[in-house]
Design a protein around this motif. Sequence first.
Motif, short mmCIF file in Angstrom:
data_model
loop_
_atom_site.label_atom_id
_atom_site.label_comp_id
_atom_site.label_asym_id
_atom_site.label_seq_id
_atom_site.Cartn_x
_atom_site.Cartn_y
_atom_site.Cartn_z
N ALA A 44 0.83 -1.21 0.00
CA ALA A 44 0.00 0.00 0.00
C ALA A 44 0.86 1.26 0.00
CB ALA A 44 -0.93 -0.01 1.21
N LEU A 45 1.92 1.27 0.79
CA LEU A 45 2.81 2.43 0.84
C LEU A 45 3.53 2.62 -0.49
CD1 LEU A 45 4.40 1.90 4.39
CD2 LEU A 45 2.46 3.36 3.78
N ARG A 46 3.88 1.52 -1.11
CA ARG A 46 4.56 1.57 -2.41
C ARG A 46 3.67 2.23 -3.47
NH1 ARG A 46 8.72 -1.78 -4.51
NH2 ARG A 46 8.88 -1.57 -6.78
N ARG A 47 2.40 1.88 -3.46
CA ARG A 47 1.49 2.46 -4.45
C ARG A 47 1.44 3.98 -4.31
NH1 ARG A 47 -1.60 -2.28 -3.36
NH2 ARG A 47 -2.83 -1.20 -1.76
N VAL A 48 1.50 4.48 -3.09
CA VAL A 48 1.47 5.92 -2.87
C VAL A 48 2.75 6.57 -3.40
CG1 VAL A 48 1.38 7.76 -1.14
CG2 VAL A 48 -0.03 5.71 -0.85
N LEU A 49 3.91 6.02 -3.03
CA LEU A 49 5.18 6.64 -3.40
C LEU A 49 5.45 6.58 -4.91
CD1 LEU A 49 7.66 5.65 -0.56
CD2 LEU A 49 6.65 7.88 -1.01
N SER A 50 4.80 5.67 -5.60
CA SER A 50 5.04 5.54 -7.04
C SER A 50 4.17 6.48 -7.86
CB SER A 50 4.82 4.10 -7.48
OG SER A 50 3.47 3.70 -7.24
N ARG A 51 3.34 7.30 -7.21
CA ARG A 51 2.47 8.22 -7.95
C ARG A 51 3.27 9.38 -8.52
NH1 ARG A 51 -1.91 8.16 -3.85
NH2 ARG A 51 -1.77 10.43 -3.78
N ASP A 52 2.76 9.95 -9.62
CA ASP A 52 3.49 11.00 -10.34
C ASP A 52 3.65 12.28 -9.53
OD1 ASP A 52 3.80 9.34 -12.50
OD2 ASP A 52 2.07 10.14 -13.59
N ASN A 53 2.67 12.60 -8.68
CA ASN A 53 2.75 13.86 -7.95
C ASN A 53 3.41 13.72 -6.58
OD1 ASN A 53 0.64 12.35 -6.98
ND2 ASN A 53 -0.84 14.04 -6.93
N ILE A 54 4.03 12.56 -6.33
CA ILE A 54 4.79 12.33 -5.10
C ILE A 54 6.17 11.84 -5.49
CG2 ILE A 54 4.95 10.97 -2.97
CD1 ILE A 54 1.90 10.83 -2.96
N ARG A 55 7.20 12.46 -4.92
CA ARG A 55 8.58 12.15 -5.28
C ARG A 55 9.35 11.72 -4.03
NH1 ARG A 55 12.39 16.63 -8.26
NH2 ARG A 55 11.86 17.75 -6.33
N PHE A 56 10.09 10.63 -4.14
CA PHE A 56 10.91 10.13 -3.04
C PHE A 56 12.34 10.65 -3.19
CE2 PHE A 56 13.82 6.70 -1.51
CZ PHE A 56 13.55 6.82 -0.15
N LEU A 57 12.85 11.28 -2.13
CA LEU A 57 14.23 11.76 -2.10
C LEU A 57 14.92 11.10 -0.92
CD1 LEU A 57 13.73 15.60 -2.75
CD2 LEU A 57 13.98 13.77 -4.42
N GLY A 58 15.57 9.96 -1.18
CA GLY A 58 16.22 9.20 -0.13
C GLY A 58 17.68 9.60 0.04
N ASN A 59 18.25 9.18 1.18
CA ASN A 59 19.65 9.46 1.53
C ASN A 59 19.88 10.95 1.77
OD1 ASN A 59 22.25 8.23 2.03
ND2 ASN A 59 22.99 9.18 0.14
N VAL A 60 18.84 11.64 2.22
CA VAL A 60 18.91 13.08 2.51
C VAL A 60 18.49 13.29 3.95
CG1 VAL A 60 18.09 15.38 1.90
CG2 VAL A 60 18.34 13.63 0.11
#
Length: 446
Positions: free
Chosen positions: A61-77
């Motif tokens: 469920a969390l993956r589906r949210v983060l893979s949306r076009d208007n949500i961007r993941f910025l890791g290692n920050v």
Amino acid sequence: MRNIRVAVVGAGPAGIYAADILTKEHPEASVDVIERLPAPYGLVRYGVAPDHPRIKEIVKALRRVLSRDNIRFLGNVEYGTDLKLDDLERFYDAVIFSTGAMADRQLDIPGVDLPGSHGASSFVSWYAGHPDAPSEWPLEARSVAVIGAGNVALDVARMLAKPADEQLTTEIADNVYQGLKLNQATDVHVFARRGPAQIKFTPMELRELSHSPNVDVIVHPEGFEIDEASQTAISSNKGTRLVVDTLLKYVEAEPTGAPHRIHIHLCQAPVEIYGDGRVEGLRTEITELVGDGTARGTGEYVDTPVQAVYRAVGYFSSQLADLPFDHVNGVLPHEAGRVLDLDGEHLPGTYVTGWVKRGPVGLIGHTKSDAAETVASLLADLDTLRTAETTDPAAILEHLAERGVEVIGWDGWERLDAHEVALGEAAGRERIKVVPRDEMLRAARG
């Protein structure tokens, strides 16, 4: 309906749910979810024992949210190191902090600092494969005490009692498996200061203790106290009733002679961890219920010889740079999710959700409603939100690149994810978690 850019700091369930609700309630919003680790999902990935398969459904469920076009993941920050509050205010119209709680709540008793006395969160981070955890863990103790009456205490007890080979169907990291193979524990004693109707185990977690054929669960009848208030709680709450029924079954069950045992002791409060130079035992005071759900000491004490103690008495949030902090409750001061300054005034455009907002209590359902409250406050403030200096989504990436920060985006996480799955397939498992940060980054680069 103005377009807004929002930063969510922390990619655990609280932050992801906030991003999900915000972009659904306000389609003109775009969200960057900023995470200090190269991987998302927070405590779902790094705070849960590897033998909890139902967690996979939450990850989906969390993956589906983060893979949306208007949500961007910025890791290692990392906020406070790679980015300051001033930076976020330059690039975003609003910021939601959802950094959770990873530290141990303090237990103020003598001997708590003896070698062999461990905070449960550190052990959880180790067996969950957190990149900041030590690569090895001392597991020489044959008898162990776990202080606490919540699900973390049960997870710790189960991981200490269950043979390592039973974890080979999970995503357990190799270093953790090798460490658990050396585990000497045969008896794990869990201590709860109140009675069966007051403990915070969930029924499923409690039943899982007996799923291993190599572990006997022994609930000691001493302290199995049910007063009038307990009976009311049992009658009015299905979860409490199921927990008490399960405990009663354990009380009545005959031990099978399994090589490992989990002992549950009720109505015993820790008063001292004792030992000469290292842990040699735990002293508890027998308690009695007083009719309102609390317990008081009786002045009678019990010494349990153990060689290690794990303190699972709750998590505690860490202070965040440039923000006020309630050091007593371990939260950001807020009103309905609006972060308050030292004068009790709302810090413009600054919000909070999750455990750093309400403390480390509640399950996933509470996290969703908590995020909804915070998002509702942000949207109510829409007309008064500041305007970011730039609306260019690339500006934050350029700023981080100038600081030498290697950002792991969603594509990078998917490469790391695929790498872990491939490692698992080669060993006949679904996944093997990668632990060292440099190895995570290499896999994310592809």
